[in-house]
Design a protein around this motif. Structure first.
Motif, PDB file in Angstrom:
ATOM      1  N   ASP A  93      12.253  -8.324 -11.505  1.00 19.08           N
ATOM      2  CA  ASP A  93      13.808  -8.425 -11.065  1.00 19.08           C
ATOM      3  C   ASP A  93      13.957  -9.536 -11.939  1.00 19.08           C
ATOM      4  O   ASP A  93      14.840  -8.969 -12.960  1.00 19.08           O
ATOM      5  CB  ASP A  93      13.708  -8.035  -9.710  1.00 19.08           C
ATOM      6  CG  ASP A  93      12.996  -7.026  -8.957  1.00 19.08           C
ATOM      7  OD1 ASP A  93      13.671  -6.679  -8.590  1.00 19.08           O
ATOM      8  OD2 ASP A  93      12.065  -7.176  -9.242  1.00 19.08           O
ATOM      9  N   VAL A  94      12.923 -10.949 -12.187  1.00 24.62           N
ATOM     10  CA  VAL A  94      13.654 -11.927 -12.435  1.00 24.62           C
ATOM     11  C   VAL A  94      13.828 -11.942 -14.438  1.00 24.62           C
ATOM     12  O   VAL A  94      14.812 -12.578 -14.910  1.00 24.62           O
ATOM     13  CB  VAL A  94      12.476 -13.123 -12.263  1.00 24.62           C
ATOM     14  CG1 VAL A  94      13.150 -14.337 -12.763  1.00 24.62           C
ATOM     15  CG2 VAL A  94      13.032 -13.073 -10.453  1.00 24.62           C
ATOM     16  N   GLU A  95      13.086 -11.171 -14.832  1.00 24.96           N
ATOM     17  CA  GLU A  95      13.199 -10.854 -16.549  1.00 24.96           C
ATOM     18  C   GLU A  95      14.125 -10.250 -16.486  1.00 24.96           C
ATOM     19  O   GLU A  95      15.294 -10.732 -17.526  1.00 24.96           O
ATOM     20  CB  GLU A  95      12.325  -9.992 -16.884  1.00 24.96           C
ATOM     21  CG  GLU A  95      12.010 -10.283 -18.322  1.00 24.96           C
ATOM     22  CD  GLU A  95      10.597  -9.642 -19.083  1.00 24.96           C
ATOM     23  OE1 GLU A  95      10.103  -9.550 -19.970  1.00 24.96           O
ATOM     24  OE2 GLU A  95      10.245  -8.568 -18.038  1.00 24.96           O
ATOM     25  N   LEU A  96      14.208  -8.580 -15.679  1.00 21.92           N
ATOM     26  CA  LEU A  96      15.945  -8.040 -16.311  1.00 21.92           C
ATOM     27  C   LEU A  96      16.708  -8.646 -16.124  1.00 21.92           C
ATOM     28  O   LEU A  96      17.828  -8.943 -16.456  1.00 21.92           O
ATOM     29  CB  LEU A  96      15.097  -6.779 -15.004  1.00 21.92           C
ATOM     30  CG  LEU A  96      16.160  -6.016 -15.321  1.00 21.92           C
ATOM     31  CD1 LEU A  96      15.602  -5.095 -16.544  1.00 21.92           C
ATOM     32  CD2 LEU A  96      15.682  -4.434 -14.156  1.00 21.92           C
ATOM     33  N   LEU A  97      17.182  -9.753 -14.568  1.00 25.02           N
ATOM     34  CA  LEU A  97      18.305 -10.878 -14.517  1.00 25.02           C
ATOM     35  C   LEU A  97      17.611 -11.538 -15.246  1.00 25.02           C
ATOM     36  O   LEU A  97      19.505 -11.973 -16.192  1.00 25.02           O
ATOM     37  CB  LEU A  97      17.886 -10.975 -13.622  1.00 25.02           C
ATOM     38  CG  LEU A  97      18.543  -9.683 -12.041  1.00 25.02           C
ATOM     39  CD1 LEU A  97      18.432 -10.725 -10.579  1.00 25.02           C
ATOM     40  CD2 LEU A  97      19.750  -9.298 -12.040  1.00 25.02           C
ATOM     41  N   ALA A  98      17.433 -12.255 -15.667  1.00 26.44           N
ATOM     42  CA  ALA A  98      17.134 -12.866 -17.182  1.00 26.44           C
ATOM     43  C   ALA A  98      17.909 -12.596 -18.687  1.00 26.44           C
ATOM     44  O   ALA A  98      18.534 -13.404 -19.119  1.00 26.44           O
ATOM     45  CB  ALA A  98      15.929 -13.559 -17.366  1.00 26.44           C
TER      46      ALA A  98
END
Length: 253
Positions: A204-209
């Motif tokens: 999720d963090v990678e996608l939002l980043a």
């Protein structure tokens, strides 16, 4: 034909008919929780003023997950909502979500967890914000106005607090990166998904980043959230890997 940046276009046969909203549910050994979530989601979407579809991405389940979905796939549901089941051979929730995004041709696409912890009617606000032009709209358990109907255990809360601290190294303005209810402009999602590599729970963090790095915004919607039994996350098995993945994401800036 749907294309993912940096990758060859997918054959048309691997993509689904376009709708305004496509909701992906990644599933690994979810025969108990998934059927009621699918039924509630289909009923909700049938009453909404936009075309929609539900896509279950089976992530190599070894229980009766696929059999539990027979009542939705084997006969007409009587609802004006598409329903699809596809597979993902690469293990991990991140891989399953990316598979769903890559094969989507929807105007808006996103994912929700199989446990239905976030009220499905949150989508009313989500679609309104996406139609207004926001890049990503995500449910949040920590934004002002959110409420935890049933809280996680003290161990999970402590691990979550540490995870949020590390996630803020990359996304300092997002209060909750891990609530499993996130939706995106479809074109944007397909572009950035091809550049994502994290398969574990930090995906999720990678996608939002990547959303932020593409110059698009992320809007948090406060929700009444309930911790549901049966999570596949293991602090011992997945915790250290998730922390390591967060550091990798932060260093990739």
């Amino acid at each position: 034909m749907t294309a993912v940046r940096g990758h060859a276009p997918l054959p048309r046969s691997l993509t689904r008919p376009p709708v305004e909203l496509e909701l992906i549910i990644p599933a690994f050994n979810e025969q108990r929780r998934l059927p009621s979530t699918v039924a509630a989601t289909l009923r909700y979407l049938d009453g909404r003023p936009w075309s929609s579809a539900v896509v279950v991405v089976d992530n190599n389940s070894v229980d009766g997950t696929l059999d539990a979905l027979d009542r939705f796939t084997g006969s007409p549901t009587g609802l004006d909502v598409g329903f699809h089941v596809i597979g993902c051979g690469d293990q991990g929730k991140g891989a399953a979500v990316r598979r769903g995004i890559a094969t989507s041709s929807a105007r808006f696409v996103g994912f929700a967890d199989a446990d239905n912890a976030t009220p499905i009617d949150t989508l009313d606000r989500v679609v309104e914000l996406l139609r207004a032009g926001h890049g990503a709209v995500i449910a949040s358990r920590h934004a002002p106005g959110a409420h935890l109907e049933v809280e996680q255990s003290a161990l999970r809360r402590g691990g979550g607090a540490l995870f949020r601290t590390l996630a803020h190294l990359t996304l300092p303005d997002i209060a909750d990166t891990q609530c499993g209810f996130k939706f995106f402009d479809g074109t944007l999602a397909r572009e950035i998904a091809g550049d994502c590599r994290i398969d574990g729970f930090a995906f999720d963090v990678e996608l939002l980043a990547h959303v932020v790095r593409a110059g698009r915004d992320v809007v948090e919607v406060p929700v009444d959230w309930t911790d549901m039994a049966g999570s596949t996350f293991s602090a011992r098995r997945d915790g250290l890997r998730s922390m390591a993945d967060l550091l990798r994401i932060s260093l990739a800036r």
